[in-house]
Scaffold this motif. Sequence first.
Motif, PDB file in Angstrom:
ATOM      1  N   ALA A  26       0.851  -1.188   0.000  1.00 38.15           N
ATOM      2  CA  ALA A  26       0.000   0.000   0.000  1.00 38.15           C
ATOM      3  C   ALA A  26       0.887   1.238   0.000  1.00 38.15           C
ATOM      4  O   ALA A  26       2.006   1.218   0.504  1.00 38.15           O
ATOM      5  CB  ALA A  26      -0.912  -0.009   1.220  1.00 38.15           C
ATOM      6  N   ASP A  27       0.391   2.330  -0.555  1.00 39.35           N
ATOM      7  CA  ASP A  27       1.141   3.573  -0.633  1.00 39.35           C
ATOM      8  C   ASP A  27       0.981   4.335   0.676  1.00 39.35           C
ATOM      9  O   ASP A  27       0.036   5.099   0.855  1.00 39.35           O
ATOM     10  CB  ASP A  27       0.648   4.408  -1.819  1.00 39.35           C
ATOM     11  N   LEU A  28       1.897   4.112   1.613  1.00 39.44           N
ATOM     12  CA  LEU A  28       1.817   4.731   2.933  1.00 39.44           C
ATOM     13  C   LEU A  28       2.503   6.092   2.926  1.00 39.44           C
ATOM     14  O   LEU A  28       3.501   6.281   2.246  1.00 39.44           O
ATOM     15  CB  LEU A  28       2.492   3.842   3.974  1.00 39.44           C
ATOM     16  N   PRO A  29       1.964   7.036   3.705  1.00 45.23           N
ATOM     17  CA  PRO A  29       2.611   8.347   3.790  1.00 45.23           C
ATOM     18  C   PRO A  29       3.942   8.239   4.524  1.00 45.23           C
ATOM     19  O   PRO A  29       4.205   7.256   5.209  1.00 45.23           O
ATOM     20  CB  PRO A  29       1.607   9.185   4.591  1.00 45.23           C
ATOM     21  N   ASP A  72       4.389  -0.739   7.704  1.00 45.54           N
ATOM     22  CA  ASP A  72       4.812  -1.343   6.442  1.00 45.54           C
ATOM     23  C   ASP A  72       5.208  -2.815   6.545  1.00 45.54           C
ATOM     24  O   ASP A  72       5.487  -3.451   5.530  1.00 45.54           O
ATOM     25  CB  ASP A  72       5.917  -0.529   5.773  1.00 45.54           C
ATOM     26  N   GLN A  77      -2.772  -2.989   5.542  1.00 43.08           N
ATOM     27  CA  GLN A  77      -2.300  -1.632   5.251  1.00 43.08           C
ATOM     28  C   GLN A  77      -3.376  -0.839   4.519  1.00 43.08           C
ATOM     29  O   GLN A  77      -3.647   0.324   4.851  1.00 43.08           O
ATOM     30  CB  GLN A  77      -1.036  -1.681   4.398  1.00 43.08           C
ATOM     31  N   THR A  78      -3.986  -1.459   3.528  1.00 39.88           N
ATOM     32  CA  THR A  78      -5.031  -0.793   2.752  1.00 39.88           C
ATOM     33  C   THR A  78      -6.203  -0.421   3.635  1.00 39.88           C
ATOM     34  O   THR A  78      -6.753   0.673   3.535  1.00 39.88           O
ATOM     35  CB  THR A  78      -5.487  -1.699   1.588  1.00 39.88           C
ATOM     36  N   LEU A 113      -5.384   2.592   5.642  1.00 40.56           N
ATOM     37  CA  LEU A 113      -5.442   3.773   4.777  1.00 40.56           C
ATOM     38  C   LEU A 113      -6.883   4.222   4.571  1.00 40.56           C
ATOM     39  O   LEU A 113      -7.184   5.415   4.588  1.00 40.56           O
ATOM     40  CB  LEU A 113      -4.793   3.479   3.432  1.00 40.56           C
ATOM     41  N   GLU A 114      -7.787   3.268   4.361  1.00 36.21           N
ATOM     42  CA  GLU A 114      -9.206   3.597   4.159  1.00 36.21           C
ATOM     43  C   GLU A 114      -9.785   4.343   5.349  1.00 36.21           C
ATOM     44  O   GLU A 114     -10.650   5.192   5.196  1.00 36.21           O
ATOM     45  CB  GLU A 114     -10.016   2.316   3.923  1.00 36.21           C
ATOM     46  N   GLY A 142      -7.874   6.147   7.456  1.00 38.92           N
ATOM     47  CA  GLY A 142      -7.000   7.263   7.820  1.00 38.92           C
ATOM     48  C   GLY A 142      -6.204   7.002   9.085  1.00 38.92           C
ATOM     49  O   GLY A 142      -5.859   7.926   9.809  1.00 38.92           O
ATOM     50  N   VAL A 196      -3.026   5.951   9.673  1.00 36.99           N
ATOM     51  CA  VAL A 196      -1.631   5.686   9.322  1.00 36.99           C
ATOM     52  C   VAL A 196      -0.691   6.758   9.861  1.00 36.99           C
ATOM     53  O   VAL A 196       0.350   7.007   9.300  1.00 36.99           O
ATOM     54  CB  VAL A 196      -1.449   5.532   7.795  1.00 36.99           C
TER      55      VAL A 196
END
Length: 130
Positions: free
Chosen positions: A3-6, A87, A94-95, A98-99, A101, A103
């Motif tokens: 997943a694209d983590l900040p 990570d 992870q996804t 993210l959904e 918020g 993270v």
Amino acid sequence: MKADLPGRRSIRVGVDPSQIYQMHMDWSDAEADRVGSWTWGARDWGQASWDGVIGPKLANFKTMLWREIESAVSDGGHHMHHSMSIDVICDECQTRLLEFGKVDGDIYRFRLGLTLIVQAAARQGQRPNM
């Protein structure tokens, strides 16, 4: 695919992170993610699991200091409860974080039995609410 983590947040100046170890653990299931399912099974842990394992363990943790919780080790000598970088958990989890918020920090892993692991998103400056 990860997943694209900040990016990681910076450490707050003037705050001693070790102070958390002198504090009692606190939790809430107000934001528990129990609807739907994972690819490996239901998200809802069920009343029997809550009454028999999860609830009693978390109630006991609430009486303990964070240093006591983190000092618990398995028979093999591994830490049972510890902070984990987001990570390193599976992409599906992870996804999901993210959904929602969730993270803005690491997660905290509580091992409650042979196969039951509760993972919670940590809030800034404190251990997670469950």
